[in-house]
Design a protein around this motif. Sequence first.
Motif, PDB file in Angstrom:
ATOM      1  N   SER A  46       0.828  -1.208   0.000  1.00 51.40           N
ATOM      2  CA  SER A  46       0.000   0.000   0.000  1.00 51.40           C
ATOM      3  C   SER A  46       0.865   1.261   0.000  1.00 51.40           C
ATOM      4  O   SER A  46       0.552   2.244  -0.689  1.00 51.40           O
ATOM      5  CB  SER A  46      -0.935   0.006   1.211  1.00 51.40           C
ATOM      6  OG  SER A  46      -0.188  -0.021   2.424  1.00 51.40           O
ATOM      7  N   THR A  47       1.956   1.249   0.749  1.00 55.31           N
ATOM      8  CA  THR A  47       2.842   2.414   0.792  1.00 55.31           C
ATOM      9  C   THR A  47       3.600   2.557  -0.523  1.00 55.31           C
ATOM     10  O   THR A  47       3.784   3.668  -1.033  1.00 55.31           O
ATOM     11  CB  THR A  47       3.829   2.291   1.958  1.00 55.31           C
ATOM     12  OG1 THR A  47       3.111   1.976   3.149  1.00 55.31           O
ATOM     13  CG2 THR A  47       4.596   3.588   2.170  1.00 55.31           C
ATOM     14  N   LEU A  48       4.026   1.460  -1.099  1.00 52.57           N
ATOM     15  CA  LEU A  48       4.667   1.501  -2.405  1.00 52.57           C
ATOM     16  C   LEU A  48       3.714   2.049  -3.462  1.00 52.57           C
ATOM     17  O   LEU A  48       4.110   2.842  -4.324  1.00 52.57           O
ATOM     18  CB  LEU A  48       5.130   0.100  -2.810  1.00 52.57           C
ATOM     19  CG  LEU A  48       6.314  -0.482  -2.049  1.00 52.57           C
ATOM     20  CD1 LEU A  48       6.430  -1.976  -2.339  1.00 52.57           C
ATOM     21  CD2 LEU A  48       7.613   0.218  -2.423  1.00 52.57           C
ATOM     22  N   ALA A  49       2.456   1.631  -3.383  1.00 56.52           N
ATOM     23  CA  ALA A  49       1.459   2.109  -4.353  1.00 56.52           C
ATOM     24  C   ALA A  49       1.254   3.617  -4.229  1.00 56.52           C
ATOM     25  O   ALA A  49       1.046   4.311  -5.241  1.00 56.52           O
ATOM     26  CB  ALA A  49       0.145   1.371  -4.161  1.00 56.52           C
ATOM     27  N   ARG A  50       1.308   4.134  -3.012  1.00 56.67           N
ATOM     28  CA  ARG A  50       1.175   5.585  -2.829  1.00 56.67           C
ATOM     29  C   ARG A  50       2.324   6.308  -3.513  1.00 56.67           C
ATOM     30  O   ARG A  50       2.125   7.323  -4.185  1.00 56.67           O
ATOM     31  CB  ARG A  50       1.166   5.922  -1.333  1.00 56.67           C
ATOM     32  CG  ARG A  50       1.137   7.420  -1.045  1.00 56.67           C
ATOM     33  CD  ARG A  50       1.388   7.704   0.425  1.00 56.67           C
ATOM     34  NE  ARG A  50       2.669   7.201   0.906  1.00 56.67           N
ATOM     35  CZ  ARG A  50       3.842   7.808   0.664  1.00 56.67           C
ATOM     36  NH1 ARG A  50       3.877   8.918  -0.056  1.00 56.67           N
ATOM     37  NH2 ARG A  50       4.959   7.293   1.152  1.00 56.67           N
ATOM     38  N   VAL A  51       3.538   5.784  -3.352  1.00 56.85           N
ATOM     39  CA  VAL A  51       4.681   6.391  -4.034  1.00 56.85           C
ATOM     40  C   VAL A  51       4.505   6.292  -5.541  1.00 56.85           C
ATOM     41  O   VAL A  51       4.692   7.277  -6.279  1.00 56.85           O
ATOM     42  CB  VAL A  51       5.991   5.713  -3.591  1.00 56.85           C
ATOM     43  CG1 VAL A  51       7.183   6.274  -4.366  1.00 56.85           C
ATOM     44  CG2 VAL A  51       6.204   5.888  -2.085  1.00 56.85           C
ATOM     45  N   ARG A  52       4.153   5.107  -6.020  1.00 54.12           N
ATOM     46  CA  ARG A  52       3.959   4.897  -7.469  1.00 54.12           C
ATOM     47  C   ARG A  52       2.985   5.911  -8.054  1.00 54.12           C
ATOM     48  O   ARG A  52       3.234   6.493  -9.114  1.00 54.12           O
ATOM     49  CB  ARG A  52       3.427   3.474  -7.696  1.00 54.12           C
ATOM     50  CG  ARG A  52       3.094   3.140  -9.148  1.00 54.12           C
ATOM     51  CD  ARG A  52       2.163   1.943  -9.200  1.00 54.12           C
ATOM     52  NE  ARG A  52       0.878   2.254  -8.558  1.00 54.12           N
ATOM     53  CZ  ARG A  52       0.028   1.335  -8.105  1.00 54.12           C
ATOM     54  NH1 ARG A  52       0.326   0.047  -8.196  1.00 54.12           N
ATOM     55  NH2 ARG A  52      -1.115   1.702  -7.546  1.00 54.12           N
ATOM     56  N   ASP A  53       1.886   6.151  -7.337  1.00 53.49           N
ATOM     57  CA  ASP A  53       0.835   7.017  -7.872  1.00 53.49           C
ATOM     58  C   ASP A  53       1.226   8.490  -7.899  1.00 53.49           C
ATOM     59  O   ASP A  53       0.522   9.299  -8.515  1.00 53.49           O
ATOM     60  CB  ASP A  53      -0.448   6.834  -7.058  1.00 53.49           C
ATOM     61  CG  ASP A  53      -1.057   5.447  -7.226  1.00 53.49           C
ATOM     62  OD1 ASP A  53      -0.669   4.748  -8.184  1.00 53.49           O
ATOM     63  OD2 ASP A  53      -1.883   5.059  -6.382  1.00 53.49           O
TER      64      ASP A  53
END
Length: 304
Positions: A46-53
Amino acid sequence: MPPVHHSPLRGRTAVVTGAARGLGEALARDLSARGARIALLGREESTLARVRDTLPGDSRCWEVDVTDDRGMARVAAEIAATFGPPSVVVANAGVAEGGPFETSDPAVWRRVVEVNLIGSAVTARVFLPALLETRGYFLQVASLASIGAAPMMSAYCASKAGVESFAHALRAEVAHRRVGVGIAYINWTDTDMIRDADQYAVLRHLRGHMPPPARTVFPVAYVAGRLVRAVERRRPTVYVPRWLRATQAVRAAMPPVVTLLSRRELPRLAAEESFEATGLLGAGGRADHAGRTEHAGHDTRGDR
């Protein structure tokens, strides 16, 4: 940061481990601004996805433990299938713990070495075929702790000395095959790991007794920018701050000096406050602990 339109990284694929926050996130952001496709690796999807977005360019994320050989091999194959073979790999994932070695938790001490040293070696192993194909560049994030060890941080110092030696050996092995290997020597960087360490009096006071330049904390964006410029130039070393380079010339003299200061300061600090193990520091350390606990729970349920 604004896009950089004339970077040699434009259109390349870059892998960053420990990318969920802190220096890894800042590295991913800077690399993306230079036009690279980014593969974000870390423990928290979830934290990686926030960075990705929030990255300006093409990026994907993979939740994986850098010490998991099979998991990392699977991710390397998926990245190659998604983006093509990487030209840049940054071994940034790391954890730390503080406190006396005598009373340290053996499992926590071992985990610091596993993530920082073994995890870097696993990262290099699974991506080396791609880097040989692209004649790419592997950047190992090391530390001032690679050069001069400090009390109360034995696992971290041992692991960072290890990654320095590993990177030197790997560089010598692959230089004739046109793969670059760089070592990033960084000092205190404003991440949650450092902020967490400052909550413990002994670690805070030990840093406070360092010479003023050596105890300065640098903004994470500044450190990331310096490292990414080193990636663009395929530098064998990068020092942040620059004066750290001078410590290489005096590194043999550093252990006796540290011992002398510790012999004087540690008894005084112990009289003021007891020394206790910190456990893994920062949100990244807690995420690693949670990920391993969850994995152990799955394994236990599978055996029933």
